[in-house]
Design a protein around this motif. Sequence first.
Motif, short mmCIF file in Angstrom:
data_model
loop_
_atom_site.label_atom_id
_atom_site.label_comp_id
_atom_site.label_asym_id
_atom_site.label_seq_id
_atom_site.Cartn_x
_atom_site.Cartn_y
_atom_site.Cartn_z
N GLU A 85 79.55 -11.21 -52.47
CA GLU A 85 78.18 -12.02 -53.21
C GLU A 85 77.25 -11.63 -51.53
OE1 GLU A 85 77.32 -15.18 -54.86
OE2 GLU A 85 78.84 -14.73 -55.97
N GLU A 86 78.05 -11.18 -50.65
CA GLU A 86 77.32 -10.56 -49.58
C GLU A 86 77.51 -9.37 -49.37
OE1 GLU A 86 74.13 -12.77 -48.31
OE2 GLU A 86 74.63 -14.45 -49.76
N LYS A 87 76.23 -8.74 -49.11
CA LYS A 87 76.57 -6.78 -48.56
C LYS A 87 77.69 -6.95 -47.30
CE LYS A 87 74.39 -2.97 -46.64
NZ LYS A 87 75.61 -2.18 -46.06
N PRO A 88 78.97 -6.44 -46.73
CA PRO A 88 79.58 -6.52 -45.77
C PRO A 88 79.75 -5.74 -44.95
CG PRO A 88 80.73 -5.78 -47.72
CD PRO A 88 79.67 -5.81 -48.30
N GLU A 89 79.72 -5.83 -43.39
CA GLU A 89 79.60 -5.14 -42.45
C GLU A 89 80.15 -3.64 -42.85
OE1 GLU A 89 78.96 -6.03 -39.45
OE2 GLU A 89 77.61 -7.78 -39.49
N GLY A 90 79.34 -3.20 -42.48
CA GLY A 90 80.28 -1.21 -42.32
C GLY A 90 80.73 -0.98 -43.51
N THR A 186 66.51 -7.32 -71.12
CA THR A 186 67.60 -6.27 -70.05
C THR A 186 68.31 -7.15 -69.46
OG1 THR A 186 66.11 -6.84 -68.10
CG2 THR A 186 64.97 -5.42 -70.14
N MET A 187 69.50 -6.93 -68.73
CA MET A 187 70.38 -7.40 -68.16
C MET A 187 70.51 -6.56 -67.15
SD MET A 187 74.03 -8.65 -69.25
CE MET A 187 75.37 -7.43 -69.20
N THR A 188 70.17 -7.92 -66.05
CA THR A 188 70.82 -6.74 -64.13
C THR A 188 72.03 -7.61 -63.66
OG1 THR A 188 68.06 -6.23 -64.62
CG2 THR A 188 69.56 -6.02 -62.39
N CYS A 189 72.45 -8.82 -64.29
CA CYS A 189 73.12 -9.66 -63.33
C CYS A 189 74.28 -8.82 -64.14
CB CYS A 189 72.65 -11.11 -64.97
SG CYS A 189 74.16 -12.34 -63.73
N TYR A 190 75.03 -9.54 -62.82
CA TYR A 190 76.37 -8.63 -62.43
C TYR A 190 77.82 -9.67 -63.54
CZ TYR A 190 75.57 -5.24 -58.90
OH TYR A 190 74.58 -4.39 -58.34
N ASN A 191 76.75 -10.84 -63.32
CA ASN A 191 77.96 -11.86 -63.98
C ASN A 191 77.53 -11.61 -65.50
OD1 ASN A 191 78.82 -13.14 -62.29
ND2 ASN A 191 77.35 -13.81 -61.77
N GLY A 195 68.39 -11.48 -69.39
CA GLY A 195 66.83 -11.87 -69.13
C GLY A 195 66.97 -12.17 -67.32
N ASP A 196 67.28 -13.97 -67.28
CA ASP A 196 66.46 -14.27 -65.78
C ASP A 196 67.86 -14.58 -65.07
OD1 ASP A 196 63.78 -13.82 -66.04
OD2 ASP A 196 63.58 -16.23 -66.68
N GLY A 197 69.50 -14.03 -65.43
CA GLY A 197 70.57 -13.77 -65.31
C GLY A 197 70.92 -15.75 -64.90
N CYS A 198 72.31 -15.05 -64.55
CA CYS A 198 73.00 -16.29 -63.71
C CYS A 198 72.22 -16.94 -62.36
CB CYS A 198 74.58 -15.79 -63.02
SG CYS A 198 74.17 -14.96 -62.02
N GLY A 199 71.54 -16.09 -61.80
CA GLY A 199 70.72 -16.49 -60.58
C GLY A 199 71.33 -16.29 -59.44
N HIS A 200 73.03 -16.55 -59.87
CA HIS A 200 73.07 -16.15 -58.31
C HIS A 200 73.24 -15.24 -56.76
CE1 HIS A 200 76.76 -16.68 -59.57
NE2 HIS A 200 76.56 -18.45 -60.54
N CYS A 201 74.28 -14.03 -58.09
CA CYS A 201 74.34 -12.78 -58.05
C CYS A 201 73.61 -12.26 -57.24
CB CYS A 201 75.10 -12.19 -59.23
SG CYS A 201 74.25 -11.03 -60.13
N PRO A 202 74.88 -11.44 -56.39
CA PRO A 202 73.12 -9.99 -56.11
C PRO A 202 71.96 -9.46 -56.66
CG PRO A 202 75.33 -10.23 -54.99
CD PRO A 202 75.76 -10.60 -56.44
N ALA A 203 72.66 -9.21 -58.02
CA ALA A 203 71.46 -8.63 -58.66
C ALA A 203 70.44 -9.56 -58.98
CB ALA A 203 72.29 -7.76 -59.88
N CYS A 204 70.61 -10.58 -59.26
CA CYS A 204 70.21 -11.18 -60.09
C CYS A 204 68.75 -11.55 -58.82
CB CYS A 204 70.86 -13.53 -60.23
SG CYS A 204 71.97 -13.09 -62.35
#
Length: 224
Positions: A85-90, A186-191, A195-204
Amino acid sequence: MMKEETALVVFSGGQDSTTCLFWAKKNFKRVVALSFVYGQKHVKEVELARAIAGKAGVAWDCMDVPLIGALGHNSLTDTSVKMDEEKPEGGPPNTFVPGRNLFFLSIAAVYARERGIRHLVTGVSQTDFSGYPDCRDSFIKSLNVTLNLAMDDQFVIHTPLMWIDKCQTWALADELGVLDIVRHDTMTCYNGVQGDGCGHCPACKLRNEGLHKYLEEKERNIHQ
Ligand code: ZN
């Protein structure tokens, strides 16, 4: 000069490539959209891509390349990997599909060459690149040189979104008169939510933050 030529758009049916599709329609005489089935969990995006291409009145084709998803271990193609859900270190998040843009653009170039097309369009952006190395300008420039050397051709890879952020990408869609199509079709959502998507994945998060920022700016400008 571009106006007289044909462009091939690498087309996933997400916000970025759909904006690029309409950008290409404005800047080229003819547009072909090319989608990929690469082992993605949400293969529905390919159906959406076809529908959008139909609405845009551009030719659409699809390549079946499940090998790409199977080669690299990542959460977009492997249902057993839990999505970062978040970008990991490194390193890039596990939503990174190793080699995806390398393969897509290489296949697109061969496909284009067979049809006498030399303009390729991709929606990658260095501004909001989410840690994906193959969205960076240096990679695209390097691949452009490589493709030209590989096939003794003169491809031109266009990246209309390279230096703009998500908010500006929405502005571009609006300018092209397709804000509603990009927002709802369109669909950008990783879930896998259209459209507006799930709202909580990084892509949304990235997409929706950009949209709200743009709509607020637009509202402000209207009332000035
Ligand atoms: Zn989502």
